[in-house]
Design an enzyme around this catalytic site. Structure first.
Site, mmCIF file in Angstrom:
data_model
loop_
_atom_site.group_PDB
_atom_site.id
_atom_site.type_symbol
_atom_site.label_atom_id
_atom_site.label_comp_id
_atom_site.label_asym_id
_atom_site.label_seq_id
_atom_site.Cartn_x
_atom_site.Cartn_y
_atom_site.Cartn_z
ATOM 1 N N HIS A 57 0.863 -1.174 0.000
ATOM 2 C CA HIS A 57 0.000 0.000 0.000
ATOM 3 C C HIS A 57 0.908 1.235 0.000
ATOM 4 O O HIS A 57 1.199 1.778 1.049
ATOM 5 C CB HIS A 57 -0.906 -0.009 1.231
ATOM 6 C CG HIS A 57 -1.990 1.009 1.175
ATOM 7 N ND1 HIS A 57 -3.254 0.788 1.674
ATOM 8 C CD2 HIS A 57 -2.016 2.259 0.665
ATOM 9 C CE1 HIS A 57 -3.999 1.860 1.488
ATOM 10 N NE2 HIS A 57 -3.276 2.768 0.883
ATOM 11 N N GLU A 88 -2.397 -1.602 -3.421
ATOM 12 C CA GLU A 88 -3.532 -0.891 -2.846
ATOM 13 C C GLU A 88 -3.272 0.608 -2.823
ATOM 14 O O GLU A 88 -2.112 1.046 -2.783
ATOM 15 C CB GLU A 88 -3.740 -1.329 -1.385
ATOM 16 C CG GLU A 88 -3.982 -2.785 -1.207
ATOM 17 C CD GLU A 88 -4.230 -3.127 0.240
ATOM 18 O OE1 GLU A 88 -3.675 -2.460 1.115
ATOM 19 O OE2 GLU A 88 -5.016 -4.053 0.481
ATOM 20 N N HIS A 209 -7.602 -6.479 6.916
ATOM 21 C CA HIS A 209 -7.370 -5.467 7.955
ATOM 22 C C HIS A 209 -7.586 -6.060 9.345
ATOM 23 O O HIS A 209 -8.694 -6.453 9.714
ATOM 24 C CB HIS A 209 -8.204 -4.189 7.796
ATOM 25 C CG HIS A 209 -7.522 -3.029 8.470
ATOM 26 N ND1 HIS A 209 -6.687 -2.147 7.806
ATOM 27 C CD2 HIS A 209 -7.514 -2.653 9.768
ATOM 28 C CE1 HIS A 209 -6.222 -1.250 8.679
ATOM 29 N NE2 HIS A 209 -6.706 -1.533 9.875
HETATM 30 C C1 LIG Z 1 -6.343 -1.383 3.119
HETATM 31 C C2 LIG Z 1 -5.901 -1.969 4.396
HETATM 32 O O1 LIG Z 1 -6.654 -2.248 5.283
HETATM 33 C C3 LIG Z 1 -4.493 -2.284 4.538
HETATM 34 O O2 LIG Z 1 -4.131 -3.024 3.440
HETATM 35 C C4 LIG Z 1 -3.581 -1.106 4.526
HETATM 36 O O3 LIG Z 1 -2.463 -1.434 3.761
HETATM 37 C C5 LIG Z 1 -3.114 -0.801 5.897
HETATM 38 O O4 LIG Z 1 -2.252 0.323 5.756
HETATM 39 P P1 LIG Z 1 -1.077 0.542 6.810
HETATM 40 O O5 LIG Z 1 -0.160 -0.645 6.713
HETATM 41 O O6 LIG Z 1 -0.474 1.846 6.367
HETATM 42 O O7 LIG Z 1 -1.761 0.612 8.166
HETATM 43 N N1 LIG Z 2 -5.882 -5.124 2.795
HETATM 44 C C1 LIG Z 2 -5.451 -5.495 4.113
HETATM 45 C C2 LIG Z 2 -3.966 -5.626 4.139
HETATM 46 O O1 LIG Z 2 -3.332 -5.645 3.094
HETATM 47 C C3 LIG Z 2 -3.255 -5.753 5.424
HETATM 48 O O2 LIG Z 2 -3.964 -5.221 6.491
HETATM 49 P P1 LIG Z 2 -3.328 -5.503 7.942
HETATM 50 O O3 LIG Z 2 -3.208 -6.995 8.097
HETATM 51 O O4 LIG Z 2 -1.977 -4.835 7.963
HETATM 52 O O5 LIG Z 2 -4.307 -4.900 8.918
#
Ligand SMILES: CC(=O)[C@@H](O)[C@H](O)COP(=O)(O)O
Ligand SMILES: NCC(=O)COP(=O)(O)O
Length: 265
Positions: A57, A88, A209
């Site tokens: 992300h 993402e 998440h």
């Molecule tokens: C979209 C989501 O829920 C996660 O994939 C996101 O990548 C979390 O971002 P951070 O790692 O910056 O918290």
């Molecule tokens: N889309 C969720 C992700 O890539 C990771 O979320 P998290 O496990 O770091 O909360």
């Protein structure tokens, strides 16, 4: 096909893929100018252990994943043709430049603001439709699957389908917070209803998440048709205790235990 087949008619032999989000490896790396831990090395260890994909992300402030990481992982994943690359981000910010450059298997559209602490809500499809539709079309023109990050709202699925998205990613923080409490069943039922509505419309289902080793199996057992879970924060934290390879095996085992993947033997 009837766009709204009854949920009980949905029969989808399913394997649920594990996509490891390596944001937090980059977060740690960025606290010194030493280049360690290596994001590419961490991704390689996850793939060697059997993870079916890598997620990043790249936020506009580059607090963790940087543009160089996105390109380095794209080159790495060419050596892993079976693995999926999921990028993402907010397509109205910096995401589309990465999609055009890299053409990953999947783009996950997330409605985050530039300074957001972490992702904490899904799209308001009614409000955002006009902005999202051309961006979804552009991704499809590049051969990239599109997943929309969504709260568990069954009534929103028809609008997601109408927009042309291929999948939803269920934002699972409310489930993770309720897991192990008296509200677990009630919250999980909302995710199940949303998944059934999505499947009835021909949408694929991702989830992510705050998923972790304690809550993952229960989620996949209850929610039908999950194609992919993307997990980062808890998995990387677990790796500090178990090592990355063993941790990935533990998450894959949790998916097998849910009946959503073949045994690791
Ligand atoms: C979209 C989501 O829920 C996660 O994939 C996101 O990548 C979390 O971002 P951070 O790692 O910056 O918290
Ligand atoms: N889309 C969720 C992700 O890539 C990771 O979320 P998290 O496990 O770091 O909360």
């Amino acid at each position: 096909m009837n766009p709204l087949v009854a949920p009980e008619q949905i029969v989808r032999p399913h394997r649920c893929a594990l996509s490891v989000n390596v944001n937090k490896v980059a977060h740690l790396r960025n606290t010194r100018h030493l280049g360690i831990p290596s994001v590419a090395r961490a991704a390689t260890l996850c793939l060697q252990a059997g993870a079916q994909g890598i997620t990043v992300h790249p936020r506009p402030d580059e607090r963790h994943i940087r543009a160089g990481d996105v390109m380095e992982l794209a080159a790495l994943l060419k050596q892993w043709p079976e693995a999926q690359y999921n990028i993402e981000g907010n397509p109205t910010q910096n995401l589309m430049a990465f999609i055009r450059d890299v053409r990953p298997h999947q783009a996950t559209f997330v409605p985050d603001s530039e300074d957001q602490f972490t992702s904490d809500h899904g799209w308001d499809v009614a409000k955002d439709a006009d902005r999202l539709r051309p961006l979804i079309e552009e991704c499809h023109g590049l051969g990239v699957r599109v997943s929309l990050f969504m709260d568990p709202l069954p009534e929103a699925m028809a609008a997601v389908r109408e927009l042309g998205a291929d999948r939803i990613e269920l934002y699972t923080e409310t489930y993770a917070s309720a897991h192990g409490t008296p509200r677990q069943a009630e919250v999980l039922a909302q995710f199940t209803r949303t998944a059934e509505a999505a499947l009835a419309l021909g949408l694929g289902i991702n989830a992510g998440h705050d998923l972790n080793l304690a809550n993952l199996t229960d989620f996949i057992r209850a929610v039908p048709g999950v194609d992919e879970v993307s997990i980062g924060h808890a998995l990387i934290a677990d790796a500090l205790e178990y090592g990355l390879g063993d941790t990935v095996h533990r998450y894959l085992r949790a998916i097998v235990d849910a009946g959503a993947a073949e045994s690791l033997a």
